[in-house]
Scaffold this motif. Structure first.
Motif, short mmCIF file in Angstrom:
data_model
loop_
_atom_site.label_atom_id
_atom_site.label_comp_id
_atom_site.label_asym_id
_atom_site.label_seq_id
_atom_site.Cartn_x
_atom_site.Cartn_y
_atom_site.Cartn_z
N ILE A 100 0.82 -1.22 0.00
CA ILE A 100 0.00 0.00 0.00
C ILE A 100 0.85 1.27 0.00
O ILE A 100 0.33 2.35 -0.24
N ALA A 101 2.16 1.13 0.25
CA ALA A 101 3.06 2.29 0.19
C ALA A 101 4.50 1.79 0.19
O ALA A 101 4.82 0.74 0.77
N HIS A 102 5.37 2.54 -0.44
CA HIS A 102 6.81 2.30 -0.36
C HIS A 102 7.53 3.58 -0.74
O HIS A 102 6.95 4.48 -1.36
N GLY A 103 8.77 3.70 -0.36
CA GLY A 103 9.50 4.92 -0.67
C GLY A 103 10.86 4.96 0.00
O GLY A 103 11.36 3.94 0.48
N VAL A 104 11.45 6.15 0.03
CA VAL A 104 12.78 6.36 0.58
C VAL A 104 12.70 7.46 1.63
O VAL A 104 12.09 8.51 1.40
N ALA A 105 13.30 7.24 2.78
CA ALA A 105 13.39 8.24 3.84
C ALA A 105 14.85 8.51 4.13
O ALA A 105 15.72 7.67 3.84
#
Length: 626
Positions: free
Chosen positions: A415-420
């Motif tokens: 439902i979500a993924h990304g880079v922090a």
């Protein structure tokens, strides 16, 4: 009256001509043994003396190297004093077996010395002795006159001045205690990894050549199987790698025959139609090359080194496109017939192209990932969700994360993924509320964080957030279970005494690959609608390969290319571990029964009344932190 000298000489000469010297049989045989051999190469000897048996050959009668001219260079390498080992990587149907037999025949006739031929099994050795080696000897007078039939056994053939031992790689006794000068090993990729309780059979056989340290010859041939198979490793480690180059009949450009240059019309709808219309396209002038051109091309061909650091160990590579008995259309037909079936495709790659098989059935494709898009937009919790987990892959100066919803039967949705970029951002993301279409609120129940890098930071972060974060570490060895539990024993760490989960990433990657093959629905592994290509590429950055570890073959996942980014795949592995820690695997679909009272702190109503959805438009969940 004195005799005339010339008359006396003539009379003496006439008497000598009329006198027949009777040699004893043993002396005649001894003189034949002592007679120096002709100065011939292996191919010249085979052309002069070898006869093919109608029982085992499609073209019985006198051997003609001109029929398979590419074998000339391989056979004649045996008489090159600078070459000690010959490696022949071959497909089927190119005459490889007869090439080996010609060299054995040459040894018996021209340079008798103790010889051993090793086959994968002793049964195959017996079959070959009866149906190939002995018929070759009986059909060839220069061999049969040296053959000691009465003293010979099936697996030990005696000749004047030498013996030929035929052995099975599965029989350690047959590989021991025999000094040999010439060693032949056939189909080495089918050899067992060990000969009974002994070591590698190839190593045992090599030990027998130590007595002939300066004039031994070793010949290995096989159809390849995998990249870590014996014959392909020998090819890659050879001092001299040679391929057969043939000229284009139109422009004269020398090239190797490669499968990708076989063409057939787009209108060919079946494998049979492709078989009748296929042709070869010159890589230089794009001219059409037909099967009728092949014989002349082969005769004009030549072996060329593609990598050369010496000559002691020389390797030759051929594929079935060179075979005079295989048409270009046959190759096209076999490919089209095999391409959709991994087992058949493996045979095509090994036995036709003479290339090692890679686990293409275990490769994940980014298009397949994008095909797993569900009807739900990014950030929307799908219907049927029971809980949400997350995984974080820790890098030197940033983090890759994924958030996955789980239902019964291990059905899951990204439902979500990304880079922090900071720990604070990771903490914020993991505490965000996510809503389903009915407005119900969910949060990440458990997040598994990689502790392989920045270990102390990970431990400290998990210690401060242990109600929802756990540290994990990949196992360097295969585990019997998907994970095992350890304890952080670093006394100076704030996480001292916390659980550390050691994970077998290969098992979770198997799970992801397997569930990607399921259609969307129960038990499937899905992504949100509009999923980005970068995520899909990283999920598919690895493939399953076979490697040898501790003397046995194991299957492991490795990057398809050096430095290939696989961070989202690792994050998904950690999210799957978190799901296992919450026992989602064992949650069964609800049935009609009395429901237990729900704790108010876990109820949706409580969450709705006590949480305020923050404004997080400033965070880009798909890309880097803004």
């Amino acid at each position: 009256m004195p005799l005339n000298k010339s008359a006396l000489t003539e009379s003496t000469s006439r008497r000598r001509k009329n006198t027949k010297i009777e040699w004893s049989p043993w002396l005649q045989k001894a003189l034949k043994v002592l007679k120096p051999p002709e100065r011939l190469t292996v191919s010249e000897w085979a052309d002069k003396y070898r006869v093919l048996d109608a029982k085992t050959s499609a073209e019985p009668g006198p051997w003609r190297t001109e029929r398979t001219p590419y074998l000339r260079g391989i056979m004649d390498a045996f008489t090159d004093p600078d070459i000690e080992e010959i490696i022949f990587v071959k497909p089927t149907q190119v005459g490889g077996t007869e090439c080996l037999n010609n060299i054995v025949g040459y040894v018996i006739a021209q340079d008798p010395s103790p010889t051993m031929i090793v086959y994968p099994t002793d049964k195959l050795a017996e079959f070959t002795s009866k149906n190939r080696i002995q018929p070759m000897i009986k059909l060839c007078p220069v061999l049969s006159e040296r053959y000691q039939d009465q003293e010979s056994k099936i697996l030990e053939l005696q000749f004047d001045g030498m013996y030929v031992v035929l052995s099975g790689a599965n029989s350690p006794a047959s590989l021991a205690s025999r000094p040999i000068r010439y060693l032949f090993m056939d189909e080495v990729d089918k050899f067992p990894p060990s000969a009974g309780k002994e070591a590698d059979p190839r190593s045992l056989a090599r030990e027998r050549t130590k007595t002939f340290a300066h004039n031994k010859k070793i010949f290995q041939t096989s159809t390849p199987t995998r990249k870590n198979g014996p014959i392909w490793e020998e090819w890659e480690n050879a001092d001299d790698q040679r391929r057969y180059y043939v000229p284009c009949p139109h422009c004269g450009h020398y090239q190797t025959l490669r499968f990708k240059q076989i063409k057939w019309p787009n209108t060919a709808r079946t494998a049979e139609e492709a078989q009748t219309t296929a042709y070869y396209e010159c890589e230089q002038c794009h001219g059409i090359i037909t099967d009728g051109h092949k014989p002349a091309m082969l005769r004009a061909g030549r072996w060329q080194s593609e990598k050369k650091t010496g000559t002691r160990k020389t390797a030759f590579h051929l594929n079935a496109l060179y075979s005079p008995w295989v048409r270009f259309g046959d190759v096209a037909y076999e490919f089209l017939r095999s391409k959709d079936f991994p087992e058949l495709l493996m045979n095509f790659v090994n036995s036709w192209l003479a290339e090692p098989w890679e686990q293409t059935e275990a490769k994940m494709n980014s298009d397949n990932v994008l095909e797993k898009q569900s009807e739900y937009e990014e950030g929307v919790v799908p219907d049927g969700t029971l809980l949400i987990t997350a995984g974080v892959d820790v890098q030197k100066d940033h983090f890759y994360y994924t958030i996955r919803a789980w239902g019964t039967n291990m059905t899951s949705w990204n439902i979500a993924h990304g880079v922090a970029e900071t720990w604070d951002q990771i903490e914020y993301i993991m505490n965000l509320p996510y809503r389903d279409k009915q407005g119900n609120i969910y949060q990440v129940n458990l997040c598994a964080i990689d502790s392989g890098d920045r270990t102390d930071e990970v431990y400290e972060f998990c210690a401060f957030n242990q109600e929802w974060a756990v540290p994990v570490k990949g196992s360097s060895n295969s585990l019997l279970s998907r994970y095992k539990v350890s304890t952080i024993d670093k006394t100076s760490s704030k996480a001292y005494g916390m659980r550390l989960y050691i994970i077998d990433g290969n098992q979770y990657k198997d799970m992801i690959a397997g569930r990607l093959n399921r259609p969307n629905g129960p038990g499937s592994w899905m992504v949100y609608k509009g999923c980005d290509r970068e995520y899909a590429e990283q999920i598919c950055a690895e493939e399953k390969v076979v490697e040898k570890k501790g003397g046995r073959e194991v299957e492991i996942w490795k990057p398809k290319a050096i430095h290939a980014a696989n961070h989202y795949l690792d994050a998904e592995v950690y999210a799957a571990l978190a799901a296992d820690l919450l026992h989602v695997r064992y949650i069964q679909p609800e049935t009609t029964r009395e429901q237990p009272e729900i704790n108010k702190t876990q109820s949706v109503e409580y969450q709705q009344n006590n949480f305020i959805k923050p404004d997080y438009d400033w965070i880009n969940l798909k890309g880097r932190w803004i």
